[in-house]
Design a protein around this motif. Structure first.
Motif, PDB file in Angstrom:
ATOM      1  N   UNK A 197       2.459  13.753   1.627  1.00  0.00           N
ATOM      2  CA  UNK A 197       3.097  13.389   0.359  1.00  0.00           C
ATOM      3  C   UNK A 197       3.037  11.860   0.317  1.00  0.00           C
ATOM      4  N   UNK A 257       3.821   8.100  -1.796  1.00  0.00           N
ATOM      5  CA  UNK A 257       4.734   7.466  -2.739  1.00  0.00           C
ATOM      6  C   UNK A 257       4.387   5.984  -2.877  1.00  0.00           C
ATOM      7  N   UNK A 295       6.739   2.635  -3.738  1.00  0.00           N
ATOM      8  CA  UNK A 295       8.050   2.057  -3.979  1.00  0.00           C
ATOM      9  C   UNK A 295       7.839   0.620  -4.457  1.00  0.00           C
ATOM     10  N   UNK A 339      15.093  -1.766  -3.553  1.00  0.00           N
ATOM     11  CA  UNK A 339      13.883  -0.977  -3.397  1.00  0.00           C
ATOM     12  C   UNK A 339      14.065   0.333  -4.168  1.00  0.00           C
ATOM     13  N   UNK A 380      11.940   3.938  -6.035  1.00  0.00           N
ATOM     14  CA  UNK A 380      10.730   4.746  -6.161  1.00  0.00           C
ATOM     15  C   UNK A 380      10.038   4.432  -7.485  1.00  0.00           C
ATOM     16  N   UNK A 404       5.357  -1.195  -2.072  1.00  0.00           N
ATOM     17  CA  UNK A 404       5.180  -0.535  -0.777  1.00  0.00           C
ATOM     18  C   UNK A 404       4.621   0.861  -0.987  1.00  0.00           C
ATOM     19  N   UNK A 459       4.756  10.659   3.684  1.00  0.00           N
ATOM     20  CA  UNK A 459       5.614  11.668   4.307  1.00  0.00           C
ATOM     21  C   UNK A 459       4.700  12.773   4.828  1.00  0.00           C
ATOM     22  N   UNK A 460       4.687  12.922   6.153  1.00  0.00           N
ATOM     23  CA  UNK A 460       3.858  13.941   6.769  1.00  0.00           C
ATOM     24  C   UNK A 460       4.627  15.262   6.832  1.00  0.00           C
ATOM     25  N   UNK A 473       9.418  14.704   9.947  1.00  0.00           N
ATOM     26  CA  UNK A 473       8.973  13.332  10.220  1.00  0.00           C
ATOM     27  C   UNK A 473       9.509  12.404   9.152  1.00  0.00           C
ATOM     28  N   UNK A 474       9.759  11.155   9.517  1.00  0.00           N
ATOM     29  CA  UNK A 474      10.339  10.227   8.547  1.00  0.00           C
ATOM     30  C   UNK A 474       9.298   9.673   7.587  1.00  0.00           C
ATOM     31  N   UNK A 475       9.783   9.105   6.515  1.00  0.00           N
ATOM     32  CA  UNK A 475       8.942   8.383   5.574  1.00  0.00           C
ATOM     33  C   UNK A 475       8.409   7.137   6.281  1.00  0.00           C
ATOM     34  N   UNK A 493       6.378   3.598   5.870  1.00  0.00           N
ATOM     35  CA  UNK A 493       6.025   2.597   4.864  1.00  0.00           C
ATOM     36  C   UNK A 493       4.899   1.693   5.358  1.00  0.00           C
ATOM     37  N   UNK A 494       4.099   1.215   4.412  1.00  0.00           N
ATOM     38  CA  UNK A 494       3.180   0.121   4.706  1.00  0.00           C
ATOM     39  C   UNK A 494       3.927  -1.205   4.713  1.00  0.00           C
ATOM     40  N   UNK A 495       3.181  -2.287   4.978  1.00  0.00           N
ATOM     41  CA  UNK A 495       3.817  -3.603   5.067  1.00  0.00           C
ATOM     42  C   UNK A 495       4.079  -4.228   3.704  1.00  0.00           C
TER      43      UNK A 495
END
Lengths: 109, 115
Positions: free
Chosen positions: A32, A34, A36, A44, A46, A86, A90-91, A95-97, A99-101
């Motif tokens: 999944x 996203x 942000x 922050x 969505x 960002x 979500x795998x 597992x947690x969300x 984020x990229x940098x």
């Protein structure tokens, strides 16, 4: 482990120009995805998620499983689009969300 | 509706001191998250609560970090003792229920500086 890569720290475009914020991910399953956004002095929040397949504030993002990408696009940038963006993944499973940098978009008038 | 509330907004401490952050989620939201965001990075999940139970704390440095969510509403995150590398923004987020893809709503964050 899952990983999200946003190759650009900063992207500057002129008002009215097209925008593409790049996001690549590393995950063998079906994720999944996203986007942000954080506007100056705001929280922050969505922006959009791939499963909704909707356009928010003129932005769209298409999941390309072959290229493992989820780039964010807008045909005509506006000054109010200037913000930090960002990409997040979500795998499957518990597992947690992740984020990229982030990429800072600056739209120049 | 009122958003996620966090306090304090800023905190400066010296290394080896203790610090605590507070979060009040959106009313009715069962799931609460604490994230750490180091400068130049995206948020990283520290701990996730579902009501007052821990769902995921795999990335919480348990030798110095602790968190609780008594009565399934407010939550506190504590660091004891703090290290220089703990300097970051600590974000609290909440979501409505137990569905993994529920939208997460973020608070304004607490900016911690460890000297």
């Amino acid at each position: 482990a899952q990983r999200v890569t946003q190759p650009e720290k900063l992207l500057s475009v002129f008002k009215g120009a097209p925008v593409e914020l790049k996001c690549n991910y590393s995950y063998s399953g079906s994720p999944e995805l996203f986007w942000y956004v954080q506007y100056s002095r705001q929280r922050l929040q969505l922006l959009l998620r791939h499963i909704s397949r909707e356009s928010i504030k003129g932005f769209t993002a298409d999941l390309n499983k072959g290229e493992t990408s989820f780039h964010l696009k807008k045909p005509f940038a506006q000054e109010e689009d200037s913000a930090m963006y960002y990409c997040a993944l979500l795998a499957a499973g518990n597992t947690p969300l992740v984020f990229g940098k982030g990429t800072r978009l600056s739209v120049i008038a | 509706e009122a958003g996620v509330a966090q306090s304090p907004r800023y905190k400066i401490i010296e290394k080896r001191q203790s610090v605590a952050f507070w979060c009040n989620p959106i009313s009715g939201h069962a799931t609460l998250y604490w994230y750490q965001q180091i400068l130049g990075q995206g948020p990283k999940l520290l701990i996730q609560f579902q009501n007052n139970g821990v769902v995921d704390d795999s990335q919480l440095p348990k030798d110095r970090f602790s968190a609780e969510r008594l009565k399934g509403v407010d939550s506190t995150l504590k660091i004891q003792p703090a290290k220089l590398e703990d300097s970051a923004v600590y974000l609290c987020a909440s979501s409505l229920g137990g569905i993994r893809t529920d939208t997460q709503y973020f608070g304004p964050g607490t900016r911690l500086t460890v000297l």
